[in-house]
Design a protein around this motif. Structure first.
Motif, PDB file in Angstrom:
ATOM      1  N   ARG A 153      37.322  42.496   8.104  1.00 58.06           N
ATOM      2  CA  ARG A 153      38.465  41.997   7.348  1.00 58.06           C
ATOM      3  C   ARG A 153      39.048  40.807   8.105  1.00 58.06           C
ATOM      4  O   ARG A 153      38.932  40.718   9.327  1.00 58.06           O
ATOM      5  N   GLU A 154      39.700  39.907   7.391  1.00 60.52           N
ATOM      6  CA  GLU A 154      40.355  38.787   8.061  1.00 60.52           C
ATOM      7  C   GLU A 154      41.421  39.312   9.009  1.00 60.52           C
ATOM      8  O   GLU A 154      42.260  40.138   8.637  1.00 60.52           O
ATOM      9  N   GLY A 155      41.360  38.880  10.260  1.00 65.07           N
ATOM     10  CA  GLY A 155      42.321  39.299  11.266  1.00 65.07           C
ATOM     11  C   GLY A 155      41.973  40.598  11.973  1.00 65.07           C
ATOM     12  O   GLY A 155      42.702  41.011  12.876  1.00 65.07           O
ATOM     13  N   ARG A 156      40.892  41.252  11.589  1.00 67.43           N
ATOM     14  CA  ARG A 156      40.503  42.511  12.233  1.00 67.43           C
ATOM     15  C   ARG A 156      39.425  42.243  13.287  1.00 67.43           C
ATOM     16  O   ARG A 156      38.374  41.686  12.997  1.00 67.43           O
ATOM     17  N   ALA A 157      39.687  42.669  14.514  1.00 66.92           N
ATOM     18  CA  ALA A 157      38.703  42.555  15.590  1.00 66.92           C
ATOM     19  C   ALA A 157      37.838  43.813  15.600  1.00 66.92           C
ATOM     20  O   ALA A 157      38.347  44.924  15.495  1.00 66.92           O
ATOM     21  N   ILE A 158      36.539  43.620  15.721  1.00 70.73           N
ATOM     22  CA  ILE A 158      35.605  44.747  15.736  1.00 70.73           C
ATOM     23  C   ILE A 158      34.743  44.655  16.984  1.00 70.73           C
ATOM     24  O   ILE A 158      34.146  43.613  17.270  1.00 70.73           O
ATOM     25  N   ARG A 159      34.700  45.756  17.724  1.00 75.48           N
ATOM     26  CA  ARG A 159      33.869  45.835  18.925  1.00 75.48           C
ATOM     27  C   ARG A 159      32.964  47.054  18.828  1.00 75.48           C
ATOM     28  O   ARG A 159      33.376  48.099  18.313  1.00 75.48           O
ATOM     29  N   CYS A 160      31.751  46.914  19.341  1.00 75.17           N
ATOM     30  CA  CYS A 160      30.762  47.998  19.254  1.00 75.17           C
ATOM     31  C   CYS A 160      30.106  48.224  20.617  1.00 75.17           C
ATOM     32  O   CYS A 160      28.947  47.846  20.835  1.00 75.17           O
ATOM     33  N   PRO A 161      30.828  48.836  21.567  1.00 73.33           N
ATOM     34  CA  PRO A 161      30.225  49.102  22.876  1.00 73.33           C
ATOM     35  C   PRO A 161      29.135  50.165  22.767  1.00 73.33           C
ATOM     36  O   PRO A 161      29.226  51.095  21.966  1.00 73.33           O
ATOM     37  N   MET A 162      28.100  50.005  23.605  1.00 75.53           N
ATOM     38  CA  MET A 162      26.971  50.948  23.614  1.00 75.53           C
ATOM     39  C   MET A 162      26.892  51.635  24.975  1.00 75.53           C
ATOM     40  O   MET A 162      27.022  50.996  26.023  1.00 75.53           O
ATOM     41  N   ALA A 163      26.652  52.940  24.970  1.00 73.70           N
ATOM     42  CA  ALA A 163      26.381  53.670  26.206  1.00 73.70           C
ATOM     43  C   ALA A 163      24.981  53.296  26.704  1.00 73.70           C
ATOM     44  O   ALA A 163      24.139  52.834  25.928  1.00 73.70           O
ATOM     45  N   PRO A 164      24.696  53.485  27.989  1.00 75.01           N
ATOM     46  CA  PRO A 164      23.364  53.163  28.510  1.00 75.01           C
ATOM     47  C   PRO A 164      22.290  54.010  27.833  1.00 75.01           C
ATOM     48  O   PRO A 164      22.561  55.071  27.280  1.00 75.01           O
ATOM     49  N   ASP A 165      21.050  53.543  27.911  1.00 76.62           N
ATOM     50  CA  ASP A 165      19.931  54.285  27.341  1.00 76.62           C
ATOM     51  C   ASP A 165      19.898  55.708  27.885  1.00 76.62           C
ATOM     52  O   ASP A 165      20.052  55.934  29.095  1.00 76.62           O
TER      53      ASP A 165
END
Length: 263
Positions: free
Chosen positions: A241-253
Protein backbone atom coordinates in the motif's frame (compact mmCIF):
# COMPACT_ATOMS: atom_id res chain seq x y z
CA UNK A 1 -21.03 -23.88 2.95
CA UNK A 2 -23.53 -25.71 5.13
CA UNK A 3 -20.91 -28.33 6.09
CA UNK A 4 -18.39 -25.62 6.99
CA UNK A 5 -20.93 -23.83 9.16
CA UNK A 6 -21.79 -27.07 11.01
CA UNK A 7 -18.10 -27.77 11.53
CA UNK A 8 -17.54 -24.22 12.77
CA UNK A 9 -20.34 -24.66 15.30
CA UNK A 10 -18.91 -28.00 16.48
CA UNK A 11 -15.45 -26.51 16.89
CA UNK A 12 -16.79 -23.46 18.71
CA UNK A 13 -18.56 -25.81 21.10
CA UNK A 14 -15.25 -27.57 21.75
CA UNK A 15 -13.55 -24.22 22.30
CA UNK A 16 -16.25 -23.15 24.76
CA UNK A 17 -15.90 -26.44 26.66
CA UNK A 18 -12.11 -26.24 26.98
CA UNK A 19 -10.43 -24.90 30.10
CA UNK A 20 -9.73 -21.17 29.92
CA UNK A 21 -7.91 -20.89 33.26
CA UNK A 22 -6.20 -24.24 33.93
CA UNK A 23 -3.25 -23.42 31.69
CA UNK A 24 -0.33 -24.79 33.73
CA UNK A 25 0.62 -27.28 30.99
CA UNK A 26 0.35 -24.59 28.33
CA UNK A 27 2.61 -22.29 30.35
CA UNK A 28 5.00 -25.21 30.79
CA UNK A 29 5.06 -25.63 27.00
CA UNK A 30 5.99 -21.99 26.44
CA UNK A 31 8.61 -22.25 29.19
CA UNK A 32 10.11 -25.30 27.43
CA UNK A 33 10.35 -23.22 24.26
CA UNK A 34 11.75 -20.25 26.22
CA UNK A 35 8.87 -18.13 24.96
CA UNK A 36 6.99 -15.42 26.82
CA UNK A 37 3.24 -15.99 26.86
CA UNK A 38 1.45 -12.69 26.15
CA UNK A 39 -0.79 -11.72 29.08
CA UNK A 40 -4.01 -11.73 27.02
CA UNK A 41 -3.17 -14.69 24.77
CA UNK A 42 -6.42 -16.44 23.85
CA UNK A 43 -5.60 -20.11 24.20
CA UNK A 44 -7.38 -22.91 26.04
CA UNK A 45 -6.53 -26.39 27.22
CA UNK A 46 -7.95 -29.89 26.74
CA UNK A 47 -6.42 -32.62 28.94
CA UNK A 48 -7.41 -35.53 26.66
CA UNK A 49 -7.88 -34.15 23.16
CA UNK A 50 -8.34 -36.89 20.53
CA UNK A 51 -5.89 -37.07 17.62
CA UNK A 52 -7.59 -38.46 14.52
CA UNK A 53 -5.76 -40.19 11.68
CA UNK A 54 -7.30 -40.94 8.31
CA UNK A 55 -7.63 -44.59 7.26
CA UNK A 56 -8.85 -43.96 3.71
CA UNK A 57 -12.38 -43.92 2.28
CA UNK A 58 -13.32 -41.07 4.65
CA UNK A 59 -12.67 -43.31 7.68
CA UNK A 60 -10.80 -42.06 10.75
CA UNK A 61 -9.61 -43.44 14.04
CA UNK A 62 -8.30 -41.92 17.26
CA UNK A 63 -4.63 -42.87 17.59
CA UNK A 64 -3.70 -40.60 20.48
CA UNK A 65 -5.32 -38.72 23.34
CA UNK A 66 -3.45 -36.21 25.40
CA UNK A 67 -2.94 -32.65 26.65
CA UNK A 68 -3.57 -30.09 23.93
CA UNK A 69 -3.40 -26.34 23.51
CA UNK A 70 -6.25 -24.83 21.48
CA UNK A 71 -5.97 -21.51 19.65
CA UNK A 72 -8.92 -19.96 17.80
CA UNK A 73 -8.60 -19.13 14.11
CA UNK A 74 -10.34 -15.87 13.21
CA UNK A 75 -11.34 -14.54 9.81
CA UNK A 76 -10.86 -10.98 8.55
CA UNK A 77 -14.00 -9.86 10.39
CA UNK A 78 -12.75 -11.32 13.68
CA UNK A 79 -15.27 -14.17 13.52
CA UNK A 80 -14.34 -17.62 14.83
CA UNK A 81 -13.63 -19.93 11.88
CA UNK A 82 -11.66 -22.89 13.27
CA UNK A 83 -9.20 -24.29 15.77
CA UNK A 84 -5.47 -24.83 15.82
CA UNK A 85 -4.37 -27.80 17.98
CA UNK A 86 -0.93 -28.40 19.52
CA UNK A 87 -0.55 -31.67 21.45
CA UNK A 88 1.81 -31.29 24.38
CA UNK A 89 4.20 -33.49 26.36
CA UNK A 90 6.36 -31.63 28.86
CA UNK A 91 8.69 -34.62 29.18
CA UNK A 92 9.96 -33.77 25.68
CA UNK A 93 12.67 -31.15 25.28
CA UNK A 94 10.50 -28.95 23.03
CA UNK A 95 7.30 -29.61 24.95
CA UNK A 96 5.49 -31.15 21.98
CA UNK A 97 3.99 -34.64 22.00
CA UNK A 98 5.59 -37.35 19.87
CA UNK A 99 2.74 -39.07 18.03
CA UNK A 100 3.47 -42.21 16.03
CA UNK A 101 1.45 -43.74 13.23
CA UNK A 102 0.12 -47.04 14.63
CA UNK A 103 0.99 -49.04 11.49
CA UNK A 104 4.14 -47.46 10.08
CA UNK A 105 5.73 -45.94 13.19
CA UNK A 106 6.04 -42.66 11.28
CA UNK A 107 6.28 -39.55 13.46
CA UNK A 108 3.17 -37.49 12.78
CA UNK A 109 2.79 -33.71 13.15
CA UNK A 110 1.94 -32.65 16.69
CA UNK A 111 -0.21 -29.86 15.28
CA UNK A 112 -3.47 -29.94 13.36
CA UNK A 113 -6.00 -27.44 12.05
CA UNK A 114 -9.75 -27.93 11.79
CA UNK A 115 -12.27 -25.55 10.28
CA UNK A 116 -11.43 -22.84 7.76
CA UNK A 117 -7.90 -21.43 7.86
CA UNK A 118 -7.78 -19.72 4.42
CA UNK A 119 -8.00 -15.99 4.96
CA UNK A 120 -7.70 -16.41 8.72
CA UNK A 121 -5.13 -15.82 11.43
CA UNK A 122 -4.30 -16.57 15.07
CA UNK A 123 -4.22 -13.41 17.17
CA UNK A 124 -1.40 -13.41 19.71
CA UNK A 125 -1.07 -9.85 20.98
CA UNK A 126 -1.93 -6.25 20.17
CA UNK A 127 -4.96 -4.07 19.52
CA UNK A 128 -6.22 -4.41 15.91
CA UNK A 129 -7.86 -0.97 16.12
CA UNK A 130 -4.81 1.05 17.17
CA UNK A 131 -1.77 -0.99 16.04
CA UNK A 132 0.40 0.54 13.34
CA UNK A 133 2.83 -2.37 12.89
CA UNK A 134 2.08 -6.05 12.24
CA UNK A 135 4.55 -8.89 12.73
CA UNK A 136 3.52 -12.26 11.35
CA UNK A 137 5.14 -15.63 10.82
CA UNK A 138 3.76 -18.98 9.83
CA UNK A 139 3.27 -20.37 13.30
CA UNK A 140 2.55 -19.34 16.87
CA UNK A 141 6.09 -20.08 18.06
CA UNK A 142 7.80 -18.26 15.19
CA UNK A 143 5.76 -15.12 15.78
CA UNK A 144 6.17 -15.27 19.56
CA UNK A 145 9.95 -15.52 19.09
CA UNK A 146 9.89 -11.87 18.02
CA UNK A 147 7.46 -10.92 20.79
CA UNK A 148 9.73 -12.60 23.34
CA UNK A 149 12.91 -10.94 22.08
CA UNK A 150 11.31 -7.50 21.97
CA UNK A 151 9.80 -7.90 25.44
CA UNK A 152 13.08 -9.02 26.98
CA UNK A 153 14.97 -6.13 25.41
CA UNK A 154 12.26 -3.73 26.63
CA UNK A 155 11.21 -2.61 23.19
CA UNK A 156 7.72 -1.16 22.94
CA UNK A 157 5.13 -3.64 21.63
CA UNK A 158 1.86 -1.85 22.45
CA UNK A 159 1.57 -0.57 18.87
CA UNK A 160 2.29 -3.98 17.30
CA UNK A 161 -0.08 -6.71 16.16
CA UNK A 162 1.44 -10.16 16.52
CA UNK A 163 -0.49 -12.60 14.34
CA UNK A 164 0.33 -16.12 13.19
CA UNK A 165 -0.67 -16.98 9.62
CA UNK A 166 -0.96 -20.74 10.40
CA UNK A 167 1.12 -21.80 7.38
CA UNK A 168 3.16 -20.36 4.52
CA UNK A 169 0.35 -20.73 1.99
CA UNK A 170 -2.01 -18.64 4.08
CA UNK A 171 0.69 -16.07 4.81
CA UNK A 172 1.04 -15.35 1.11
CA UNK A 173 -2.10 -16.63 -0.60
CA UNK A 174 -2.08 -18.36 -3.96
CA UNK A 175 0.11 -17.37 -6.91
CA UNK A 176 -1.32 -16.72 -10.35
CA UNK A 177 1.16 -19.22 -11.82
CA UNK A 178 3.85 -21.72 -10.95
CA UNK A 179 7.53 -21.42 -11.83
CA UNK A 180 10.39 -23.86 -12.16
CA UNK A 181 12.43 -24.55 -9.05
CA UNK A 182 16.08 -23.80 -9.91
CA UNK A 183 17.45 -27.06 -8.48
CA UNK A 184 14.73 -29.45 -7.25
CA UNK A 185 13.77 -32.27 -9.60
CA UNK A 186 10.95 -34.81 -9.73
CA UNK A 187 11.62 -38.56 -9.68
CA UNK A 188 11.65 -38.40 -13.48
CA UNK A 189 14.27 -35.65 -13.52
CA UNK A 190 11.95 -32.81 -14.43
CA UNK A 191 12.11 -29.45 -12.63
CA UNK A 192 9.71 -29.17 -9.71
CA UNK A 193 7.15 -26.41 -10.18
CA UNK A 194 6.38 -24.17 -7.22
CA UNK A 195 4.11 -21.15 -6.64
CA UNK A 196 5.55 -17.96 -8.13
CA UNK A 197 5.90 -14.46 -6.70
CA UNK A 198 2.83 -12.80 -8.26
CA UNK A 199 -0.24 -13.05 -6.02
CA UNK A 200 -3.68 -14.17 -7.10
CA UNK A 201 -5.55 -11.33 -5.46
CA UNK A 202 -8.85 -13.22 -5.71
CA UNK A 203 -7.54 -15.92 -3.37
CA UNK A 204 -7.82 -15.62 0.44
CA UNK A 205 -4.80 -15.01 2.66
CA UNK A 206 -3.99 -13.72 6.13
CA UNK A 207 -5.54 -10.23 6.45
CA UNK A 208 -3.64 -7.06 7.29
CA UNK A 209 -5.65 -4.09 8.69
CA UNK A 210 -5.61 -1.02 6.48
CA UNK A 211 -4.05 1.25 9.13
CA UNK A 212 -0.89 -0.89 9.36
CA UNK A 213 2.00 1.19 8.02
CA UNK A 214 4.77 -1.32 8.77
CA UNK A 215 4.40 -5.01 7.95
CA UNK A 216 7.09 -7.52 8.96
CA UNK A 217 6.72 -11.02 7.50
CA UNK A 218 8.96 -13.68 9.01
CA UNK A 219 10.50 -16.33 6.77
CA UNK A 220 11.53 -19.58 8.45
CA UNK A 221 14.65 -21.22 7.06
CA UNK A 222 13.76 -24.81 7.94
CA UNK A 223 11.87 -25.47 4.68
CA UNK A 224 12.77 -24.92 1.03
CA UNK A 225 14.32 -21.47 0.86
CA UNK A 226 13.31 -20.74 -2.73
CA UNK A 227 9.65 -21.57 -2.06
CA UNK A 228 9.68 -19.49 1.13
CA UNK A 229 11.37 -16.52 -0.56
CA UNK A 230 8.85 -16.50 -3.40
CA UNK A 231 6.00 -16.70 -0.90
CA UNK A 232 7.33 -13.72 1.07
CA UNK A 233 7.69 -11.66 -2.10
CA UNK A 234 4.17 -12.68 -3.09
CA UNK A 235 2.82 -11.69 0.32
CA UNK A 236 4.63 -8.36 0.16
CA UNK A 237 3.09 -7.61 -3.22
CA UNK A 238 -0.35 -8.63 -2.00
CA UNK A 239 -0.23 -6.28 0.97
CA UNK A 240 1.64 -3.37 -0.64
CA UNK A 241 0.00 0.00 0.00
CA UNK A 242 1.16 3.58 -0.48
CA UNK A 243 3.07 4.59 2.64
CA UNK A 244 3.33 1.04 4.01
CA UNK A 245 6.82 -0.33 4.65
CA UNK A 246 7.19 -4.08 4.21
CA UNK A 247 10.13 -6.13 5.44
CA UNK A 248 10.67 -9.88 5.07
CA UNK A 249 13.57 -11.08 7.26
CA UNK A 250 14.63 -14.71 6.80
CA UNK A 251 16.06 -17.06 9.44
CA UNK A 252 19.27 -18.91 8.47
CA UNK A 253 19.01 -22.15 6.50
CA UNK A 254 17.76 -25.00 8.63
CA UNK A 255 16.40 -22.72 11.34
CA UNK A 256 13.09 -21.16 12.23
CA UNK A 257 13.03 -17.90 14.18
CA UNK A 258 12.27 -19.71 17.43
CA UNK A 259 15.26 -22.08 17.31
CA UNK A 260 17.56 -19.38 15.92
CA UNK A 261 16.62 -16.99 18.74
CA UNK A 262 17.36 -19.64 21.39
CA UNK A 263 20.89 -20.07 20.02
Amino acid sequence: AAYRERERERLYGQWQGAAANALEVVRGYFDARDLIMPPKLRVRFLPLAPYYQGLGDDAFEVIHRGPCMLAPILNADGRFSGLHYTWLDLSQANGKAVILHPSTGEILPSKKVRGTKAGGFIHLSGDPLTATTQISGEGIETTLALYTSMTRTRRATAHILFRAAIDLGNLAGRAIETVRHPTAKTDKGRPVRIPGDVPDMASPAMPVPEQIDELILLGDGDSDRVTTTLALVRAGRRHAREGRAIRCPMAPDGEDFDSWRRK
